[in-house]
Design a protein around this motif. Sequence first.
Motif, PDB file in Angstrom:
ATOM      1  N   LYS A 133     -38.353  -4.557  41.142  1.00  0.00           N
ATOM      2  CA  LYS A 133     -39.093  -3.778  40.145  1.00  0.00           C
ATOM      3  C   LYS A 133     -38.291  -3.641  38.849  1.00  0.00           C
ATOM      4  O   LYS A 133     -37.766  -2.573  38.547  1.00  0.00           O
ATOM      5  CB  LYS A 133     -39.414  -2.392  40.704  1.00  0.00           C
ATOM      6  CG  LYS A 133     -39.895  -2.397  42.161  1.00  0.00           C
ATOM      7  CD  LYS A 133     -41.365  -2.733  42.280  1.00  0.00           C
ATOM      8  CE  LYS A 133     -41.874  -2.623  43.703  1.00  0.00           C
ATOM      9  NZ  LYS A 133     -41.291  -3.606  44.647  1.00  0.00           N
ATOM     10  N   HIS A 134     -38.223  -4.714  38.103  1.00  0.00           N
ATOM     11  CA  HIS A 134     -37.437  -4.708  36.868  1.00  0.00           C
ATOM     12  C   HIS A 134     -37.866  -3.599  35.913  1.00  0.00           C
ATOM     13  O   HIS A 134     -37.051  -3.032  35.206  1.00  0.00           O
ATOM     14  CB  HIS A 134     -37.579  -6.052  36.155  1.00  0.00           C
ATOM     15  CG  HIS A 134     -37.159  -7.213  36.988  1.00  0.00           C
ATOM     16  ND1 HIS A 134     -35.896  -7.331  37.528  1.00  0.00           N
ATOM     17  CD2 HIS A 134     -37.833  -8.328  37.374  1.00  0.00           C
ATOM     18  CE1 HIS A 134     -35.817  -8.465  38.209  1.00  0.00           C
ATOM     19  NE2 HIS A 134     -36.978  -9.086  38.142  1.00  0.00           N
ATOM     20  N   LYS A 135     -39.168  -3.309  35.903  1.00  0.00           N
ATOM     21  CA  LYS A 135     -39.694  -2.345  34.927  1.00  0.00           C
ATOM     22  C   LYS A 135     -39.049  -0.982  35.067  1.00  0.00           C
ATOM     23  O   LYS A 135     -38.874  -0.268  34.078  1.00  0.00           O
ATOM     24  CB  LYS A 135     -41.213  -2.217  35.084  1.00  0.00           C
ATOM     25  CG  LYS A 135     -41.934  -3.347  34.398  1.00  0.00           C
ATOM     26  CD  LYS A 135     -43.452  -3.115  34.344  1.00  0.00           C
ATOM     27  CE  LYS A 135     -44.127  -4.305  33.688  1.00  0.00           C
ATOM     28  NZ  LYS A 135     -45.169  -4.919  34.523  1.00  0.00           N
ATOM     29  N   VAL A 136     -38.720  -0.606  36.297  1.00  0.00           N
ATOM     30  CA  VAL A 136     -38.128   0.720  36.489  1.00  0.00           C
ATOM     31  C   VAL A 136     -36.637   0.641  36.811  1.00  0.00           C
ATOM     32  O   VAL A 136     -36.039   1.619  37.236  1.00  0.00           O
ATOM     33  CB  VAL A 136     -38.850   1.496  37.617  1.00  0.00           C
ATOM     34  CG1 VAL A 136     -40.290   1.780  37.231  1.00  0.00           C
ATOM     35  CG2 VAL A 136     -38.791   0.722  38.928  1.00  0.00           C
ATOM     36  N   CYS A 137     -36.057  -0.528  36.595  1.00  0.00           N
ATOM     37  CA  CYS A 137     -34.644  -0.703  36.956  1.00  0.00           C
ATOM     38  C   CYS A 137     -33.716  -0.193  35.852  1.00  0.00           C
ATOM     39  O   CYS A 137     -33.784  -0.662  34.720  1.00  0.00           O
ATOM     40  CB  CYS A 137     -34.344  -2.163  37.238  1.00  0.00           C
ATOM     41  SG  CYS A 137     -32.603  -2.405  37.658  1.00  0.00           S
ATOM     42  N   PRO A 138     -32.856   0.772  36.182  1.00  0.00           N
ATOM     43  CA  PRO A 138     -31.965   1.367  35.179  1.00  0.00           C
ATOM     44  C   PRO A 138     -30.747   0.506  34.866  1.00  0.00           C
ATOM     45  O   PRO A 138     -29.988   0.841  33.958  1.00  0.00           O
ATOM     46  CB  PRO A 138     -31.535   2.676  35.849  1.00  0.00           C
ATOM     47  CG  PRO A 138     -31.565   2.377  37.310  1.00  0.00           C
ATOM     48  CD  PRO A 138     -32.690   1.393  37.506  1.00  0.00           C
ATOM     49  N   ILE A 139     -30.543  -0.582  35.600  1.00  0.00           N
ATOM     50  CA  ILE A 139     -29.343  -1.392  35.343  1.00  0.00           C
ATOM     51  C   ILE A 139     -29.684  -2.833  34.977  1.00  0.00           C
ATOM     52  O   ILE A 139     -28.843  -3.722  35.064  1.00  0.00           O
ATOM     53  CB  ILE A 139     -28.372  -1.387  36.550  1.00  0.00           C
ATOM     54  CG1 ILE A 139     -29.083  -1.778  37.834  1.00  0.00           C
ATOM     55  CG2 ILE A 139     -27.694  -0.041  36.692  1.00  0.00           C
ATOM     56  CD1 ILE A 139     -28.130  -1.987  39.006  1.00  0.00           C
ATOM     57  N   LYS A 140     -30.927  -3.064  34.554  1.00  0.00           N
ATOM     58  CA  LYS A 140     -31.286  -4.451  34.252  1.00  0.00           C
ATOM     59  C   LYS A 140     -30.473  -5.007  33.096  1.00  0.00           C
ATOM     60  O   LYS A 140     -30.237  -6.211  33.028  1.00  0.00           O
ATOM     61  CB  LYS A 140     -32.777  -4.605  34.008  1.00  0.00           C
ATOM     62  CG  LYS A 140     -33.370  -3.752  32.925  1.00  0.00           C
ATOM     63  CD  LYS A 140     -34.819  -4.211  32.710  1.00  0.00           C
ATOM     64  CE  LYS A 140     -35.569  -3.330  31.747  1.00  0.00           C
ATOM     65  NZ  LYS A 140     -36.084  -2.105  32.400  1.00  0.00           N
TER      66      LYS A 140
END
Length: 223
Positions: free
Chosen positions: A205-212
């Motif tokens: 879930k890249h959209k909600v990923c805080p470390i992308k």
Amino acid sequence: MIRPRGLTSEKVVIFKRKLLSWGGENFSVLPWRNRNRSFHSLIVELLLQRTKAEQVVPAYLQLKHRFPSSKALATASLEDIEKLIYSLGLKWRAGHILKLGQKIYYEYGGVPPLNREELMKLPGVGPYAAGAYLSLHSDIRAIIPDANMVRILGRVFGFTCYAETRKDKAFLKLCDRITPKRKFKEFNYAVLDFGRKVCTPTTPKHKVCPIKNICYYFMKNYQ
DNA sequence: CTCCGGTCCT
DNA sequence: AGGACCGGAG
């Protein structure tokens, strides 16, 4: 041998901080998430092997009710245990659970040992269960080199994971470096929850990923 | 229908 | 080091 990319102390610090902060806001409450040094806390880690947490909840509660003490479990029949964990599949674990209960009751007076080597001599206890018991239930710092850790670190630090990666010395060293000295419990819970809810095996879930923005995998594929 | 997942036993 | 184990999710 893994070859982490972009492994700088800055990135390590950011990774720890962001994951801890995410974990604090997204902690999943589960009935075994306490710091009891009890045999139930070790048994549940066997139930969680290769099994989703949600699925384990009812089986764990029943097992705890049916076998409130290590003595009750040590003297149980294999069939009773099999019946309780039947819904989880992988029912060979019933044998491990019975043997584990017997060892803990007869050899350890009902309380599991508190070091990794001793724990891993117990039936059904490997690197995952030992690390989880120590860090999550006993306040003793330990790494949990499970599938979540492999997947998350593999993506963030851009290395490919194989079946044997969990035993790779460089990987274990990275786990040790990444796991905080003090807030290791919070961190380990954060990794478990993050791997289950955000950094999922397929379609993370890249959209909600805080470390992308520090993730090699994301940067390479989506930037 | 394919993928996912810890530990033990060969 | 490679297979066996089993149910659920995508």
